[in-house]
Design an enzyme around this catalytic site. Structure first.
Site, PDB file in Angstrom:
ATOM      1  CB  SER A   1      77.614 -53.016 -63.015  1.00 14.20           C
ATOM      2  OG  SER A   1      77.712 -53.785 -64.172  1.00 14.20           O
TER       3      SER A   1
ATOM      4  CE  LYS B   1      79.000 -51.547 -66.076  1.00 11.26           C
ATOM      5  NZ  LYS B   1      78.948 -52.739 -66.920  1.00 11.26           N
ATOM      6  CB  THR B   2      71.809 -52.114 -69.098  1.00  9.67           C
ATOM      7  OG1 THR B   2      72.066 -51.101 -70.090  1.00  9.67           O
ATOM      8  CG2 THR B   2      70.778 -51.595 -68.116  1.00  9.67           C
TER       9      THR B   2
ATOM     10  CG  ASP C   1      79.750 -51.656 -70.182  1.00 11.77           C
ATOM     11  OD1 ASP C   1      80.457 -51.066 -71.019  1.00 11.77           O
ATOM     12  OD2 ASP C   1      80.213 -52.318 -69.233  1.00 11.77           O
TER      13      ASP C   1
ATOM     14  CE  LYS D   1      83.314 -53.377 -71.479  1.00 10.50           C
ATOM     15  NZ  LYS D   1      82.045 -53.695 -70.815  1.00 10.50           N
TER      16      LYS D   1
ATOM     17  CG  ASP E   1      82.504 -53.425 -86.313  1.00 12.26           C
ATOM     18  OD1 ASP E   1      83.237 -53.116 -87.276  1.00 12.26           O
ATOM     19  OD2 ASP E   1      82.052 -54.559 -86.124  1.00 12.26           O
TER      20      ASP E   1
ATOM     21  CD  GLN F   1      86.538 -56.736 -62.745  1.00 11.66           C
ATOM     22  OE1 GLN F   1      87.496 -56.372 -63.411  1.00 11.66           O
ATOM     23  NE2 GLN F   1      85.353 -56.182 -62.860  1.00 11.66           N
TER      24      GLN F   1
ATOM     25  N   GLY G   1      79.107 -53.997 -59.467  1.00 11.30           N
ATOM     26  CA  GLY G   1      78.135 -54.991 -59.935  1.00 11.30           C
ATOM     27  C   GLY G   1      77.905 -56.050 -58.887  1.00 11.30           C
TER      28      GLY G   1
HETATM   29  N1  5IU Z   1      83.661 -53.573 -66.763  1.00 11.32           N
HETATM   30  C1  5IU Z   1      84.712 -53.953 -65.963  1.00 11.32           C
HETATM   31  N2  5IU Z   1      85.973 -53.585 -66.312  1.00 11.32           N
HETATM   32  C2  5IU Z   1      86.252 -52.861 -67.410  1.00 11.32           C
HETATM   33  C3  5IU Z   1      85.146 -52.468 -68.222  1.00 11.32           C
HETATM   34  C4  5IU Z   1      83.894 -52.836 -67.867  1.00 11.32           C
HETATM   35  O1  5IU Z   1      84.537 -54.606 -64.952  1.00 11.32           O
HETATM   36  O2  5IU Z   1      87.420 -52.532 -67.650  1.00 11.32           O
HETATM   37  I1  5IU Z   1      85.510 -51.408 -69.892  1.00 11.32           I
HETATM   38  C5  5IU Z   1      82.273 -53.957 -66.458  1.00 11.32           C
HETATM   39  C6  5IU Z   1      82.045 -55.436 -66.425  1.00 11.32           C
HETATM   40  C7  5IU Z   1      80.914 -55.578 -65.446  1.00 11.32           C
HETATM   41  C8  5IU Z   1      81.124 -54.463 -64.470  1.00 11.32           C
HETATM   42  O3  5IU Z   1      79.695 -55.336 -66.133  1.00 11.32           O
HETATM   43  O4  5IU Z   1      81.868 -53.461 -65.167  1.00 11.32           O
HETATM   44  C9  5IU Z   1      81.871 -54.838 -63.210  1.00 11.32           C
HETATM   45  O5  5IU Z   1      81.142 -55.787 -62.490  1.00 11.32           O
HETATM   46  P1  5IU Z   1      81.651 -56.401 -61.085  1.00 11.32           P
HETATM   47  O6  5IU Z   1      81.630 -55.266 -60.064  1.00 11.32           O
HETATM   48  O7  5IU Z   1      80.679 -57.483 -60.782  1.00 11.32           O
HETATM   49  O8  5IU Z   1      83.033 -56.929 -61.292  1.00 11.32           O
END
Ligand code: 5IU
Length: 480
Positions: A258, A282-283, A315, A317, A320, A432, A452
């Site tokens: 990510s 993942k962007t 990503d 998401k 809408d 998180q 990420g």
């Molecule tokens: N991400 C999450 N949790 C989720 C979803 C997406 O962490 O439930 I939907 C994304 C957010 C970030 C990446 O872009 O995944 C995780 O990054 P880290 O490994 O730095 O926490």
């Protein structure tokens, strides 16, 4: 079983039988169990609550049944509500183990709808205690709630295992080893040897227990075999899902990076470095300052991805109504042109997917539906997740899988992808919640991890990428 333990078990079982906590019914007189199923065997350990001494003795036997060996122990203990909380409490007091409480239902008041409220460190290994296990459903509910709250659960213990599939189900589907003080057959044997039941009744109940293995009846063992990514690619119609499964096989990696970095230039640099070790990048295209956004840079990323054989997951998401999603996907950052697949919420219904299908035209594209989230206190409920699964099944040509916290579907074409992953489990910033690659892939049986900050904040992002790749792929191999 050692003679003293056996004598203690015998004494408890005889007292339970004499007090009516263990009962058997003749043919035609069966009891109705909590699940609604009929059974000639009735084990209700609640009468142990009336006798503190006996309860303490029963808890002692449970503790002995689940010893890990080599002086290893659990960090904490949790009883399946409500019936088994008292045994967990007795073990907690006797062995100085912190007690974790799981609510039978989420709290209806207050901000927190958490099923498990505990300030123990994330990643603590929690032993789950139950009194009687049949299909294992109640234990599974507690294991899932504990895992969602950040605990590691590897072992559960029960006083009686009715041998109706719960142990197998917990082991194969949830990677939880179930120990028991005794099985349903042992209960029958002990009562028979002590002249409490007749040979005929013993044989009749034994036959019933063997013939009613709930799991074997519902799912033939063949299904327990895990298909590998290559085998699943052959069963997958969506071209992006197929490609991802093939890349994971060819490059031995189930890691998505990510790339939540500050600029597209940094993203490009990192992509070239970690490219050989990832299956996708993942962007979040709309996190880059608009004035700095250059479409040519994103096409450079497309070239690196093609050269190094990884996919691009944007990503977005999307959430809408269809018309707006179509514009967000096709116009704006021209996502449909450079991203192999995108993420979408299903909250607004299947129109989102229909918009993405339309925007994709004849390109090979797919989407991942967000079925669960990693952030603390998120509002996703089990009913919502089930609704997402239903929409995915109705659109399986375009839906490649799920963003989720665990395996949700047994359909081999759906790929389970989990964010919120670090080598050390725990709470991150701004809510998180991190799980380890091993927990995600082995225990929760997801397929792919998204990492990420574990990579881009590392002193050596390449070394970190390799460490995550190896941990996640080893966990996948362990499952096969
Ligand atoms: N991400 C999450 N949790 C989720 C979803 C997406 O962490 O439930 I939907 C994304 C957010 C970030 C990446 O872009 O995944 C995780 O990054 P880290 O490994 O730095 O926490």
């Amino acid at each position: 079983m050692a003679a003293t333990l056996l004598s203690s078990l015998r004494s408890i079982l005889l007292q339970l039988f004499d007090s009516g906590a263990i009962k058997f019914a003749d043919p035609g007189q069966e009891f109705t169990l909590k699940s609604g199923a009929k059974s000639p065997a009735y084990f209700n350990l609640r009468t142990l609550n009336n006798n503190a001494k006996l309860r303490e003795e029963a808890s002692g036997l449970m503790w002995q049944a689940c010893q890990l060996g080599d002086n290893a122990t659990y960090d904490c203990i949790c009883g399946v509500p409500l019936g088994a909380i008292c045994y967990a409490d007795a073990i907690s007091l006797a062995h100085d183990l912190p007690l974790v409480l799981k609510r039978p239902f989420a709290k209806q008041h207050g901000v927190s709808k958490k099923l498990v409220d505990s300030d123990l460190p994330k990643g603590s290994n929690c032993l789950v205690v139950e009194d009687v296990v049949t299909s294992g459903t109640s234990v599974i509910e507690t294991v899932t709630a504990l895992r969602d709250a950040g605990f590691v659960v590897t072992h559960a213990v029960t006083f009686i295992d009715r041998e109706q599939g719960g142990k197998e189900r917990l082991g194969t589907e949830y990677n939880v080893h179930l120990s028991s003080v005794c099985t349903g057959s042992q209960v029958l044997d002990i009562l028979y040897q002590n002249n409490k039941i007749s040979t005929e009744l013993k044989d009749y109940v034994q036959q019933y227990l063997s013939a009613n293995n709930m799991i074997v009846a519902k799912e033939p063992p063949v299904q327990a075999k895990q298909l590998n990514f290559q085998e699943r690619a052959l069963l997958t119609a969506n071209p992006v899902a197929k490609k991802l499964l093939n890349i994971m096989t060819q490059k031995s990696t189930n890691l998505i990076f990510s790339a939540d970095v500050d600029s597209l230039d940094t993203l490009l640099d990192l992509a070239s470095i970690v490219g050989p070790h990832i299956c996708a990048i993942k962007t979040h295209i709309n996190t880059f300052a608009v004035e700095n956004f250059k479409l040519d840079l994103i096409y450079k990323l497309r070239n690196v991805a093609d050269e190094q054989n990884f996919l691009i997951l944007e990503d977005s998401k999307f959430a809408d109504i269809g018309n707006t999603v179509y514009k967000q996907y096709v116009d704006g950052y021209h996502i449909c042109e450079w991203a192999d697949f995108v993420t979408a919420h299903a909250v607004s219904g299947p129109g989102v997917i229909e918009a993405l299908v339309k925007g994709s035209g004849n390109r090979d594209r797919a989407c991942l539906l967000i079925a669960q989230m990693s952030s603390d206190g998120n509002l996703v409920s089990e009913a919502y997740t089930n609704g997402v699964l239903k929409i995915a099944e109705d659109h399986s040509g375009f839906v490649a899988g799920f963003i989720c916290r665990q395996k949700l579907s047994s359909k081999p074409n759906f790929i389970h992808i989990t964010p919120g992953v670090k080598l050390a489990a725990g709470m991150g910033t701004l809510g998180q919640q991190y799980l380890t690659p091993d927990e995600v892939i082995k225990n929760r049986q997801s397929d792919v991890v998204i990492v990420g900050s574990g990579i881009y904040q590392a002193e050596d992002p390449l070394a970190a990428t390799i460490a995550y790749k190896e941990a996640a792929f080893a966990a996948y191999n362990d499952l096969l």
